[in-house]
Design an enzyme around this catalytic site. Structure first.
Site, PDB file in Angstrom:
ATOM      1  N   GLU A  37      -3.545 -14.330   6.356  1.00 19.82           N
ATOM      2  CA  GLU A  37      -3.540 -14.810   4.979  1.00 19.82           C
ATOM      3  C   GLU A  37      -2.128 -14.790   4.424  1.00 19.82           C
ATOM      4  O   GLU A  37      -1.217 -14.174   4.989  1.00 19.82           O
ATOM      5  CB  GLU A  37      -4.503 -14.006   4.089  1.00 19.82           C
ATOM      6  CG  GLU A  37      -4.170 -12.550   3.906  1.00 19.82           C
ATOM      7  CD  GLU A  37      -5.244 -11.769   3.163  1.00 19.82           C
ATOM      8  OE1 GLU A  37      -6.431 -12.171   3.153  1.00 19.82           O
ATOM      9  OE2 GLU A  37      -4.899 -10.733   2.578  1.00 19.82           O
ATOM     10  N   HIS A  86       1.250   0.634   2.665  1.00 24.48           N
ATOM     11  CA  HIS A  86       0.031   0.016   2.136  1.00 24.48           C
ATOM     12  C   HIS A  86      -1.009   1.053   1.707  1.00 24.48           C
ATOM     13  O   HIS A  86      -2.194   0.774   1.628  1.00 24.48           O
ATOM     14  CB  HIS A  86      -0.607  -0.954   3.129  1.00 24.48           C
ATOM     15  CG  HIS A  86       0.326  -1.995   3.648  1.00 24.48           C
ATOM     16  ND1 HIS A  86       0.949  -2.894   2.835  1.00 24.48           N
ATOM     17  CD2 HIS A  86       0.744  -2.265   4.905  1.00 24.48           C
ATOM     18  CE1 HIS A  86       1.710  -3.684   3.568  1.00 24.48           C
ATOM     19  NE2 HIS A  86       1.626  -3.326   4.827  1.00 24.48           N
ATOM     20  N   ARG A  95     -17.980   2.635  -1.488  1.00 23.75           N
ATOM     21  CA  ARG A  95     -18.064   4.107  -1.503  1.00 23.75           C
ATOM     22  C   ARG A  95     -17.340   4.609  -2.733  1.00 23.75           C
ATOM     23  O   ARG A  95     -16.734   3.826  -3.464  1.00 23.75           O
ATOM     24  CB  ARG A  95     -17.357   4.650  -0.256  1.00 23.75           C
ATOM     25  CG  ARG A  95     -15.925   4.109  -0.160  1.00 23.75           C
ATOM     26  CD  ARG A  95     -15.114   4.776   0.920  1.00 23.75           C
ATOM     27  NE  ARG A  95     -13.917   4.019   1.253  1.00 23.75           N
ATOM     28  CZ  ARG A  95     -12.754   4.129   0.650  1.00 23.75           C
ATOM     29  NH1 ARG A  95     -12.594   4.971  -0.345  1.00 23.75           N
ATOM     30  NH2 ARG A  95     -11.707   3.397   1.032  1.00 23.75           N
TER      31      ARG A  95
END
Ligand code: ADP
Ligand code: ADP
Ligand code: MG
Length: 474
Positions: free
Chosen positions: A200, A235, A294
């Site tokens: 992407e 990240h 979660r």
């Protein structure tokens, strides 16, 4: 009726879950292992179970042993925390077959949202904007190159099953794409057991903005506004805040991103606590990244600004009870909250630094919450995530929280191991962060870590000065 609820996790999140289970009047059950015989979360558990073995594979990831203990101890429900089996479809299905409640969404939601390719397609179908690029998995470097040419470089190769910031590589041209493709596939297979990769557009100077969802089994799906998690290394988030300073007072944008998240949650009939993550460009256009099905590490800042107890509501929803919240209008942003992830790592290199803690003290002011699993004598093991605590502040506005956080971080003493406390001190005083104008490039561009040596020197001089003063007083 009292339910016996097993916490299938350790560390700070096991403590957080234990507190919620007890507060709701249920019985909390926790594990201890041969690797951690007296974990601090047991203090919040009414029953303790021995999960045999030392490594994570033998214990917290060992579905067979966990399932047999669940049967043996007649467990009614299981809270998975984050990491480990929290996003494992097989685990949630097995529990369902046993008639044991999984405290999380239905298995299909975990399956669909756990795969970055499937979830991207679902988001697209639901009319949610996605990052330009492939929606499905790509099979070869050549196929990736065709898509990359269309969307333009730089591009990001991403493992569809990835998580925790792992399994991602930026490619600036076709040569790099060619070189990285097989490497990402190999990494993906070895780390996540699935070699699937997507490509992407790599969004430049972006913001990580995510929306908290809380939903029940009766089709009620609410959002609890957004969090900004743009301070990241590799990240991975290190500081989060709510609301987002980048969205700021743009209430139209805030509503748009929050309602987009609800739209996606509705598309999967979401029925628990979850988070829809977006990447937002400089021009404020935003794209769906992934959904975490979660409870998330940074959920407390949302609890602090909304007053909604996310863990308790997640439990209530799973047990078929009514949520505390009756309408979207009830949920409001009251003030501001910031969280600093306290990690056992080198403050400069930001790499894990396990060891034994031999000193722990806190002197905090008003408005501070510390969710942690630290005690004097704790051995921080390399087997687990290095995050050992979360320092959370709340206040009337961002400026007030910054003030409170600076005082609190100065009052947090952890001796014996390396921690990233010094890094947090520097960031909380750094101009760009203080102004609220920062992107996911913050750490790599501003390099607050380069100030560590000077800070340590100043603090040592200060400690020396106060010890001289103490001597004089003696
Ligand atoms: P957040 O809750 O904000 O998503 P992280 O991304 O750091 O926080 O993930 C929470 C925890 O779960 C971390 O301990 C991380 O290492 C772990 N984790 C997240 N996703 C995965 C995954 N797919 N596989 C293994 N561990 C994961
Ligand atoms: P994980 O499952 O590891 O959390 P995410 O897809 O949520 O993976 O991405 C983690 C981080 O990587 C994001 O917060 C962001 O900083 C960065 N990132 C992911 N996708 C992109 C992208 N397309 N462009 C720019 N940065 C990205
Ligand atoms: Mg993510």
């Amino acid at each position: 009726m009292k339910k016996k609820i097993l916490i299938c996790n350790r560390g700070e999140i096991a403590i957080r879950v234990g507190k919620a289970i007890r507060e709701l009047g249920h019985i909390s059950v926790g594990f201890w292992t041969d690797n951690e015989t007296q974990p601090p979360h047991l203090e919040y558990c009414d029953q303790w179970i021995h999960l045999k073995g030392s490594s994570n594979t033998e214990t917290y990831l060992n579905m067979d042993q966990i399932i047999s203990l669940i049967k043996e101890h007649k467990i009614d429900a299981v809270h998975p925390g984050y990491g480990f089996l929290s996003e494992n479809t097989e685990f949630s299905k097995k529990l369902e077959e046993l008639g044991v409640t999984f405290v999380g969404p239905h298995a299909e939601a975990i399956h669909k949202m756990g795969d970055k390719a499937i979830s991207k397609q679902m988001a697209k179908d639901a009319g949610v904007p996605v990052v330009p690029g492939s929606t499905g998995e790509i099979e070869s470097a050549a196929e990736a190159a065709v898509i990359a040419k269309e969307i333009g470089y730089p591009v990001l190769l991403k493992a569809v099953a990835g998580g925790g910031g792992k399994g991602m590589r930026v490619c600036v041209d076709e040569k790099e794409l060619d070189k990285n493709f097989e490497a990402v596939r190999r990494e993906a297979l070895s780390s996540f057991g699935n070699p699937g990769v997507l490509v992407e557009k790599f969004i430049l100077n972006p913001h990580h903005i995510e929306v908290q969802i809380i939903a029940d089994n009766n089709g009620n799906i609410f959002h609890c506004f957004e969090r900004e998690c743009s301070v990241q290394r590799r990240h991975q988030k290190i500081i989060e805040e709510a609301p987002s300073p980048f969205i700021g007072t743009d209430e139209k944008l805030r509503l748009e991103i929050c309602e987009t998240a609800v739209k996606l949650a509705k598309a999967v009939n979401y029925n628990s606590a979850g988070t829809v993550e977006f990447i937002m460009g400089e021009d404020k256009s935003f794209y769906f990244l992934e959904m975490n099905t979660r409870i998330q590490v940074e959920h407390p800042i949302t609890e602090e600004i909304t007053g909604v107890d996310l863990v308790a509501n997640m439990l209530k929803s799973a047990l078929g009870e009514e949520l505390d919240i009756k309408s979207q209008e009830e949920i409001k942003i009251l003030g501001h909250s910031i969280e600093c992830r306290i990690c056992a790592e080198d403050a400069h290199t930001m790499l894990p630094a396990p060891g034994k803690i031999n000193g722990f003290e806190t002197t905090f002011g008003q408005g501070i919450r510390f969710d942690h699993c630290i005690f004097d004598g704790l051995e921080v093991k390399p087997d687990f995530d290095p995050m050992i605590g979360k320092l959370i502040g709340r206040g009337h506005n961002r400026r007030v929280v910054l003030r409170k956080m600076r005082y609190a971080i100065d009052g947090l003493y952890i001796e014996g191991i390396k921690t990233n406390i010094a890094l947090h001190k520097l960031i909380l005083d750094e101009e760009k962060f203080v102004s609220g104008h920062y992107t996911t490039n913050y750490i790599s561009e501003i390099k607050p870590q380069d100030g560590i040596a000077d800070l340590v020197k100043t603090e040592n001089l200060y400690m020396k000065a106060i010890s001289i003063e103490a001597n004089i007083l003696d």
